[in-house]
Design a protein around this motif. Sequence first.
Motif, PDB file in Angstrom:
ATOM      1  N   PRO A   1      -3.405   4.101  11.263  1.00  0.00           N
ATOM      2  CA  PRO A   1      -3.362   3.104  12.345  1.00  0.00           C
ATOM      3  C   PRO A   1      -2.385   1.963  12.101  1.00  0.00           C
ATOM      4  O   PRO A   1      -2.069   1.221  13.032  1.00  0.00           O
ATOM      5  CB  PRO A   1      -4.806   2.576  12.393  1.00  0.00           C
ATOM      6  CG  PRO A   1      -5.630   3.633  11.754  1.00  0.00           C
ATOM      7  CD  PRO A   1      -4.758   4.227  10.699  1.00  0.00           C
ATOM      8  N   TYR A   2      -1.898   1.827  10.867  1.00  0.00           N
ATOM      9  CA  TYR A   2      -1.019   0.711  10.530  1.00  0.00           C
ATOM     10  C   TYR A   2       0.441   1.140  10.376  1.00  0.00           C
ATOM     11  O   TYR A   2       1.280   0.338   9.966  1.00  0.00           O
ATOM     12  CB  TYR A   2      -1.507   0.044   9.238  1.00  0.00           C
ATOM     13  CG  TYR A   2      -2.955  -0.369   9.312  1.00  0.00           C
ATOM     14  CD1 TYR A   2      -3.345  -1.466  10.074  1.00  0.00           C
ATOM     15  CD2 TYR A   2      -3.947   0.366   8.657  1.00  0.00           C
ATOM     16  CE1 TYR A   2      -4.680  -1.832  10.170  1.00  0.00           C
ATOM     17  CE2 TYR A   2      -5.281   0.006   8.749  1.00  0.00           C
ATOM     18  CZ  TYR A   2      -5.640  -1.092   9.506  1.00  0.00           C
ATOM     19  OH  TYR A   2      -6.964  -1.450   9.600  1.00  0.00           O
ATOM     20  N   LEU A   3       0.740   2.390  10.713  1.00  0.00           N
ATOM     21  CA  LEU A   3       2.121   2.853  10.675  1.00  0.00           C
ATOM     22  C   LEU A   3       2.851   2.391  11.928  1.00  0.00           C
ATOM     23  O   LEU A   3       2.264   2.263  13.008  1.00  0.00           O
ATOM     24  CB  LEU A   3       2.169   4.375  10.560  1.00  0.00           C
ATOM     25  CG  LEU A   3       1.543   4.975   9.293  1.00  0.00           C
ATOM     26  CD1 LEU A   3       1.687   6.496   9.300  1.00  0.00           C
ATOM     27  CD2 LEU A   3       2.180   4.390   8.030  1.00  0.00           C
ATOM     28  N   ALA A   4       4.142   2.161  11.804  1.00  0.00           N
ATOM     29  CA  ALA A   4       4.927   1.552  12.882  1.00  0.00           C
ATOM     30  C   ALA A   4       4.851   2.352  14.179  1.00  0.00           C
ATOM     31  O   ALA A   4       4.760   1.774  15.268  1.00  0.00           O
ATOM     32  CB  ALA A   4       6.380   1.402  12.435  1.00  0.00           C
ATOM     33  N   ARG A   5       4.882   3.664  14.094  1.00  0.00           N
ATOM     34  CA  ARG A   5       4.886   4.463  15.330  1.00  0.00           C
ATOM     35  C   ARG A   5       3.587   4.292  16.115  1.00  0.00           C
ATOM     36  O   ARG A   5       3.601   4.221  17.350  1.00  0.00           O
ATOM     37  CB  ARG A   5       5.132   5.939  15.008  1.00  0.00           C
ATOM     38  CG  ARG A   5       4.095   6.601  14.131  1.00  0.00           C
ATOM     39  CD  ARG A   5       4.384   8.090  13.957  1.00  0.00           C
ATOM     40  NE  ARG A   5       3.388   8.751  13.130  1.00  0.00           N
ATOM     41  CZ  ARG A   5       3.453   8.849  11.811  1.00  0.00           C
ATOM     42  NH1 ARG A   5       4.493   8.329  11.175  1.00  0.00           N
ATOM     43  NH2 ARG A   5       2.498   9.459  11.127  1.00  0.00           N
ATOM     44  N   GLU A   6       2.445   4.204  15.404  1.00  0.00           N
ATOM     45  CA  GLU A   6       1.165   4.030  16.083  1.00  0.00           C
ATOM     46  C   GLU A   6       1.032   2.614  16.639  1.00  0.00           C
ATOM     47  O   GLU A   6       0.533   2.411  17.752  1.00  0.00           O
ATOM     48  CB  GLU A   6       0.017   4.329  15.118  1.00  0.00           C
ATOM     49  CG  GLU A   6      -1.370   3.997  15.644  1.00  0.00           C
ATOM     50  CD  GLU A   6      -1.741   4.732  16.923  1.00  0.00           C
ATOM     51  OE1 GLU A   6      -2.666   4.269  17.623  1.00  0.00           O
ATOM     52  OE2 GLU A   6      -1.108   5.766  17.240  1.00  0.00           O
TER      53      GLU A   6
ATOM     54  N   ILE B   1       0.839  -1.202   0.000  1.00  0.00           N
ATOM     55  CA  ILE B   1       0.000   0.000   0.000  1.00  0.00           C
ATOM     56  C   ILE B   1       0.872   1.250   0.000  1.00  0.00           C
ATOM     57  O   ILE B   1       0.626   2.204  -0.746  1.00  0.00           O
ATOM     58  CB  ILE B   1      -0.940  -0.003   1.221  1.00  0.00           C
ATOM     59  CG1 ILE B   1      -1.922  -1.175   1.135  1.00  0.00           C
ATOM     60  CG2 ILE B   1      -1.698   1.316   1.319  1.00  0.00           C
ATOM     61  CD1 ILE B   1      -2.766  -1.370   2.386  1.00  0.00           C
ATOM     62  N   MET B   2       1.913   1.238   0.840  1.00  0.00           N
ATOM     63  CA  MET B   2       2.800   2.394   0.952  1.00  0.00           C
ATOM     64  C   MET B   2       3.532   2.682  -0.358  1.00  0.00           C
ATOM     65  O   MET B   2       3.848   3.832  -0.664  1.00  0.00           O
ATOM     66  CB  MET B   2       3.810   2.155   2.077  1.00  0.00           C
ATOM     67  CG  MET B   2       4.736   3.325   2.353  1.00  0.00           C
ATOM     68  SD  MET B   2       3.874   4.773   3.015  1.00  0.00           S
ATOM     69  CE  MET B   2       3.540   4.211   4.683  1.00  0.00           C
TER      70      MET B   2
ATOM     71  N   VAL C   1      -8.690  -3.816   5.402  1.00  0.00           N
ATOM     72  CA  VAL C   1      -7.630  -2.809   5.278  1.00  0.00           C
ATOM     73  C   VAL C   1      -7.619  -2.220   3.870  1.00  0.00           C
ATOM     74  O   VAL C   1      -7.542  -0.998   3.686  1.00  0.00           O
ATOM     75  CB  VAL C   1      -6.256  -3.426   5.607  1.00  0.00           C
ATOM     76  CG1 VAL C   1      -5.140  -2.418   5.348  1.00  0.00           C
ATOM     77  CG2 VAL C   1      -6.214  -3.906   7.046  1.00  0.00           C
ATOM     78  N   LEU C   2      -7.711  -3.082   2.871  1.00  0.00           N
ATOM     79  CA  LEU C   2      -7.678  -2.617   1.486  1.00  0.00           C
ATOM     80  C   LEU C   2      -8.894  -1.759   1.160  1.00  0.00           C
ATOM     81  O   LEU C   2      -8.783  -0.744   0.457  1.00  0.00           O
ATOM     82  CB  LEU C   2      -7.601  -3.814   0.540  1.00  0.00           C
ATOM     83  CG  LEU C   2      -6.269  -4.578   0.555  1.00  0.00           C
ATOM     84  CD1 LEU C   2      -6.388  -5.874  -0.229  1.00  0.00           C
ATOM     85  CD2 LEU C   2      -5.155  -3.717  -0.024  1.00  0.00           C
ATOM     86  N   ARG C   3     -10.039  -2.140   1.672  1.00  0.00           N
ATOM     87  CA  ARG C   3     -11.241  -1.348   1.413  1.00  0.00           C
ATOM     88  C   ARG C   3     -11.176   0.000   2.120  1.00  0.00           C
ATOM     89  O   ARG C   3     -11.597   1.023   1.570  1.00  0.00           O
ATOM     90  CB  ARG C   3     -12.475  -2.134   1.841  1.00  0.00           C
ATOM     91  CG  ARG C   3     -12.816  -3.267   0.875  1.00  0.00           C
ATOM     92  CD  ARG C   3     -13.936  -4.161   1.379  1.00  0.00           C
ATOM     93  NE  ARG C   3     -14.296  -5.161   0.367  1.00  0.00           N
ATOM     94  CZ  ARG C   3     -14.954  -6.278   0.624  1.00  0.00           C
ATOM     95  NH1 ARG C   3     -15.342  -6.557   1.869  1.00  0.00           N
ATOM     96  NH2 ARG C   3     -15.237  -7.131  -0.351  1.00  0.00           N
ATOM     97  N   ALA C   4     -10.634   0.012   3.329  1.00  0.00           N
ATOM     98  CA  ALA C   4     -10.549   1.267   4.076  1.00  0.00           C
ATOM     99  C   ALA C   4      -9.564   2.238   3.436  1.00  0.00           C
ATOM    100  O   ALA C   4      -9.823   3.440   3.353  1.00  0.00           O
ATOM    101  CB  ALA C   4     -10.146   0.989   5.521  1.00  0.00           C
TER     102      ALA C   4
ATOM    103  N   GLY D   1      -5.672   6.301  -5.523  1.00  0.00           N
ATOM    104  CA  GLY D   1      -5.838   7.396  -4.571  1.00  0.00           C
ATOM    105  C   GLY D   1      -5.985   6.854  -3.169  1.00  0.00           C
ATOM    106  O   GLY D   1      -7.102   6.662  -2.675  1.00  0.00           O
ATOM    107  N   ILE D   2      -4.875   6.576  -2.511  1.00  0.00           N
ATOM    108  CA  ILE D   2      -4.893   5.940  -1.198  1.00  0.00           C
ATOM    109  C   ILE D   2      -5.408   6.909  -0.135  1.00  0.00           C
ATOM    110  O   ILE D   2      -5.062   8.088  -0.131  1.00  0.00           O
ATOM    111  CB  ILE D   2      -3.480   5.451  -0.826  1.00  0.00           C
ATOM    112  CG1 ILE D   2      -3.049   4.335  -1.773  1.00  0.00           C
ATOM    113  CG2 ILE D   2      -3.428   4.948   0.611  1.00  0.00           C
ATOM    114  CD1 ILE D   2      -1.619   3.901  -1.577  1.00  0.00           C
ATOM    115  N   ASP D   3      -6.221   6.391   0.753  1.00  0.00           N
ATOM    116  CA  ASP D   3      -6.703   7.163   1.893  1.00  0.00           C
ATOM    117  C   ASP D   3      -5.631   7.102   2.981  1.00  0.00           C
ATOM    118  O   ASP D   3      -5.549   6.145   3.747  1.00  0.00           O
ATOM    119  CB  ASP D   3      -8.020   6.575   2.405  1.00  0.00           C
ATOM    120  CG  ASP D   3      -8.653   7.422   3.504  1.00  0.00           C
ATOM    121  OD1 ASP D   3      -7.921   8.195   4.156  1.00  0.00           O
ATOM    122  OD2 ASP D   3      -9.865   7.293   3.723  1.00  0.00           O
ATOM    123  N   ARG D   4      -4.786   8.131   3.041  1.00  0.00           N
ATOM    124  CA  ARG D   4      -3.662   8.132   3.976  1.00  0.00           C
ATOM    125  C   ARG D   4      -4.130   8.131   5.432  1.00  0.00           C
ATOM    126  O   ARG D   4      -3.482   7.548   6.299  1.00  0.00           O
ATOM    127  CB  ARG D   4      -2.788   9.358   3.724  1.00  0.00           C
ATOM    128  CG  ARG D   4      -2.101   9.374   2.378  1.00  0.00           C
ATOM    129  CD  ARG D   4      -0.923   8.454   2.337  1.00  0.00           C
ATOM    130  NE  ARG D   4       0.098   8.802   3.307  1.00  0.00           N
ATOM    131  CZ  ARG D   4       1.282   8.215   3.373  1.00  0.00           C
ATOM    132  NH1 ARG D   4       1.584   7.256   2.524  1.00  0.00           N
ATOM    133  NH2 ARG D   4       2.166   8.570   4.286  1.00  0.00           N
TER     134      ARG D   4
END
Length: 443
Positions: free
Chosen positions: A412-417, A346-347, A365-368, A404-407
């Motif tokens: 919620p899936y980024l390492a820091r979070e 995704i990234m 996840v993909l739908r969101a 057009g990814i919904d950033r």
Amino acid sequence: MTQRHVLIVSPHFPPINAPDHQRVRMSLPYFAKCGWRATVLAVSPEYVEGKQDSMLLRTVPTTTRVIRTRALPAKRTRRLGVGNLGLRALPFLSRAGDRALSSEHFDLVFFSTTAFPVMVLGRRWLKRWRVPYVLDFQDPWLSDYHYQRTGSPPGGRFRYGLTQNLARWLEHYTLKRASHIISVSPAYPKTLQQRYQWLSADQFTVLPFGVAENDFELVKSLDVRQRVFDPQDGKRHWVYVGAGGAAMTTSIKPFFAALRKVRSNGGRQFDNLVVHFVGTDYAAGDRARETFKPLAAECGVADVVEEIPNRIPYLESLKCLIDAEALVVPGSDDPGYTASKIYPYIMANKPMLAIFHEDSSVVDVLRATKAGTLVTFKTKADFAGMAREIETNWFKSEFQQPPGIDRKALEPYLARELTRRQCAIFDRAINKGAFNLSFKDSR
């Protein structure tokens, strides 16, 4: 504020290129901000079967302390039918952990590995040093998948049966005193609660691996190059980097069937297409086997498929995603399967075709995030419908522009979070551990 101290048991740790250290590796840069410091207990790379990737060490903070241990050599133990690193390294990790826990203060032990046998050390250290432990279930420890789906378990029925019987006893023993269990898939807590009635829902947290933005920044800053294909050779390069195997057959064969039909109907724009499958077998060296190329041959499209079963360096794999025209991500026929690799895909922000079981958590996840084209299935009987959907929504669609990814949905899936949530689990676990340590642990 005094930082709490966690001993992380991760036998496969950089420079070893293995998927089961990804949670640990991606969390290390963010522990300090969450009030924790980490010491990693790992096996020295010369005792680990698997590809070494020295560049992975660049992703580990220089302040991280890593204790390395020996293991019994795999060449010797395989003569006795034992290759599992957890079994080969167990006594050495036990002694190293004893030394660490006896010489300094630790608040928690965290087992994050698919070398499951080492998790039994949690019981030992809880009893001896009164330090609670948290388990990270990245795969099922005990599973009947191969009996149900393939009928031919790895190593043969007798050996596999022995392995599963051992897993059944060790899993029960280890879970009994765990302060908390992290799981990458929502299916695992349900299975474990059905198996062990004394487990409750509040003992589990579903936490995916996510993605480290720093990894993509490092690819750029280090000017990482990939050697799989030349993005400037005028061909259309589509890429999948990840595990293969029989579990992917249901998802990938409809893709090959759709590709064959489009080409046979005069789809000349795909004459210069090359679909790359990279790092598809966990086996090292000559033991690695192709799994996608034979399926492509069955479907008559082997001429446009290239497969490299051996794993490639991690940052190089990210560069493959970045350099590709498009990404193809087949999923397992196991609904409990959670593809941790989906987050880097995704990234990468490329046109992407993802083919997953409808009940996989990846689908949500993909739908969101609105990342790419998603095709789902329930059973093998969906083959014809899947092939038509892939033909219509992928091969005949305009997918040349990045999605057009919904950033915001990706946050919620980024390492820091995810590290913040992980440390919150640690905090609760040690508070719970302090409350429960009045019991006398018995074997």
